[in-house]
Design an enzyme around this catalytic site. Structure first.
Site, PDB file in Angstrom:
ATOM      1  N   HIS A  71      -4.967  -0.998   6.347  1.00  0.00           N
ATOM      2  CA  HIS A  71      -4.642  -2.263   6.163  1.00  0.00           C
ATOM      3  C   HIS A  71      -4.482  -2.471   4.635  1.00  0.00           C
ATOM      4  CE1 HIS A  71      -4.418  -6.851   6.309  1.00  0.00           C
ATOM      5  NE2 HIS A  71      -5.289  -6.686   5.641  1.00  0.00           N
ATOM      6  N   GLU A  72      -5.741  -2.212   3.733  1.00  0.00           N
ATOM      7  CA  GLU A  72      -5.631  -2.344   2.476  1.00  0.00           C
ATOM      8  C   GLU A  72      -4.724  -1.703   1.626  1.00  0.00           C
ATOM      9  OE1 GLU A  72      -7.666  -4.476   1.099  1.00  0.00           O
ATOM     10  OE2 GLU A  72      -8.426  -5.109   2.929  1.00  0.00           O
ATOM     11  N   HIS A 118      -1.382  -3.810   1.251  1.00  0.00           N
ATOM     12  CA  HIS A 118      -1.425  -4.270   0.239  1.00  0.00           C
ATOM     13  C   HIS A 118      -0.925  -3.853  -0.875  1.00  0.00           C
ATOM     14  CE1 HIS A 118      -2.803  -7.782   2.277  1.00  0.00           C
ATOM     15  NE2 HIS A 118      -4.182  -7.377   2.576  1.00  0.00           N
ATOM     16  N   GLU A 131      -0.767 -10.710   4.889  1.00  0.00           N
ATOM     17  CA  GLU A 131      -1.784 -10.133   5.420  1.00  0.00           C
ATOM     18  C   GLU A 131      -0.999  -9.482   6.917  1.00  0.00           C
ATOM     19  OE1 GLU A 131      -4.870  -9.393   5.223  1.00  0.00           O
ATOM     20  OE2 GLU A 131      -4.765 -10.506   3.179  1.00  0.00           O
ATOM     21  N   ASP A 150      -0.786  -5.767   8.049  1.00  0.00           N
ATOM     22  CA  ASP A 150      -1.315  -5.201   9.311  1.00  0.00           C
ATOM     23  C   ASP A 150      -0.182  -4.278   9.696  1.00  0.00           C
ATOM     24  OD1 ASP A 150      -3.676  -6.470   9.313  1.00  0.00           O
ATOM     25  OD2 ASP A 150      -2.917  -8.330  10.540  1.00  0.00           O
TER      26      ASP A 150
END
Length: 434
Positions: free
Chosen positions: A286-287, A290, A369, A373
């Site tokens: 997930h990070e 970004h 976000e 995801d």
């Protein structure tokens, strides 16, 4: 300049500031009351989609924690508003400036003293609520792990680091304001952005270790999984570290820090204690999402743009007498500079206005976000990401039933129901957690 020329815009600013501040307070109280009522109304039953995975006890703890924080937020709002009025319309900043002007005379040292005095007094005013939040609110729900000695030590170190870094920056900005001519704001903006980028690079190695211990990740199995994931995603970092977050709080997290080649992956020790290796993988993915979607760069560019507008506006306002008098500050008319006053007044007024664009910022963040995801689901198991996020929601006592309007205004992350529903193949959460 005639008195009437100063009085009219000065009075308009006073009335406008008071009006916008009052509207902001009303909106904030309305939003908080909505959140409290909505969460309390849904406290007695776990939402159907989570009934198979969240206990009633955990759900009620999250509800009580959310309500307690919202009520505490109202207390912070009341104190913050009183302090803001005290600094501005009630003449607090003017009193501080005039006192230091009489003591030190005009010049750089007096201006730095005004800035330092403002920060010191504000910190002392905020301290009781900060103590209460940590040792009463967080303690009540089992999250606080710090001691008073550690808390005071952190505050002292933060103050010293702030002084070592902040005072030279403030001196540079003040010098530019006084010496770089009408376009000082452009040079100040360039300096400010350069300093911010430098801090992003040096923070992981030199500042963060002053407050926490960072140990290399020594779980070879997890390290191999994480390294393989990063290679699949085409990502490189300077190192994988575990931070002793449990020394201060039971909250769990993971994050990237740094900029450019100085990027690090940091896991809270509390996170590693709660998640399986596969779930850690999913959270890391997930990070990485970004970074893949360039969210960090977008935020930096946005910060650059808004700060440029801010410096340009400050450049104009700092030359307007009504900007000072409208906020109950008597500008120095005898040759002593007003630059520190302009900086502080701008800092105090800006959040009152920018509060109203918070929903737009929150909307963009929630969109990011969802994108992160989706990226994580592509590169790891959606089931693992869903279960990891649900554990984090539960362990951090994040409510599953926030007020929808409150969410749109404040939430930088989507609510659990929306976020997890997008990961479920059937479009719902029941099948994921049952």
């Amino acid at each position: 300049m005639q008195d009437s020329d100063v009085f009219s815009p000065s009075l308009a600013l006073s009335l406008g500031f008071a009006t916008v501040l009052l509207i902001g307070i009303i909106v904030k109280m309305w939003l908080a009351s909505r959140q409290i009522r909505h969460v309390a109304r849904h406290r007695h039953a776990v939402p159907a989609a989570f009934a198979g995975s969240i206990t009633l006890e955990a759900h009620q703890k999250a509800a009580d924690y959310t309500i307690t924080k919202a009520r505490f937020g109202l207390l912070e709002l009341s104190l913050g508003t009183a302090v803001l009025m005290g600094w501005t319309l009630l003449g607090g900043l003017n009193l501080l400036n005039q006192s230091l002007l009489a003591w030190l005379g005009g010049g750089m040292w007096q201006q730095l003293a005004v800035l330092a005095g403002f920060v010191l007094i504000s910190g002392l005013i905020d301290m009781p609520l900060a103590l209460y939040k940590t040792f009463v609110v967080e303690e009540r729900f089992g999250f606080n792990k710090t001691t008073l000695a550690l808390w005071l030590g952190d505050m002292l170190k933060s103050s010293l680091v702030g002084a070592v870094i902040g005072l030279p920056i403030a001196a540079l900005i003040l010098w530019l304001m006084g010496s770089a001519g009408p376009m000082w704001w452009l040079w100040a903006w360039c300096a400010w952005m350069g300093i911010n980028l430098l801090l992003l690079m040096v923070y992981p190695s030199f500042i963060a270790p002053l407050f926490n211990k960072f140990q290399p990740l020594d779980d070879e199995t997890l390290k191999a999984r994480v390294t393989a994931l990063m290679q699949r995603c085409g990502f490189a970092a300077k190192g994988l570290f575990v931070m002793d977050g449990s020394k201060r709080s039971a909250h769990a997290n993971a994050y990237f820090t740094g900029f450019g080649a100085a990027k690090r992956v940091v896991f809270y020790d509390t996170l590693l204690a709660k998640l399986s290796p596969a779930e850690v993988d999913a959270v890391l993915a997930h990070e990485l999402g970004h970074f893949k979607h360039k969210h960090v760069i977008q935020r930096i560019v946005t910060m650059f743009a808004f700060s440029l507008l801010g410096f340009a506006l400050l450049g104009w306002l700092s030359t307007q007498v009504w900007f000072y008098t409208g906020l109950s500050v008597i500008p120095n008319m005898s040759g002593a500079p007003n630059d520190a006053l302009a900086l502080l007044l701008f800092m105090l007024v800006t959040p009152v206005v920018t509060f109203f664009i918070a929903p737009l910022s929150a909307l963009v963040s929630r969109k990011h976000e969802f994108q992160a995801d989706a990226y994580a689901v592509q590169h790891t198991s959606g089931q693992d990401l869903s279960s990891a996020l649900l554990k984090l929601y539960e362990d951090n006592a994040s409510t599953l039933t926030p007020d929808p309007v409150f969410v749109k205004f404040y939430y930088s992350h989507p609510p659990a129901s929306e976020r997890l529903a997008r990961m479920a193949p059937t479009g719902g959460t029941q099948g994921v957690f049952a």
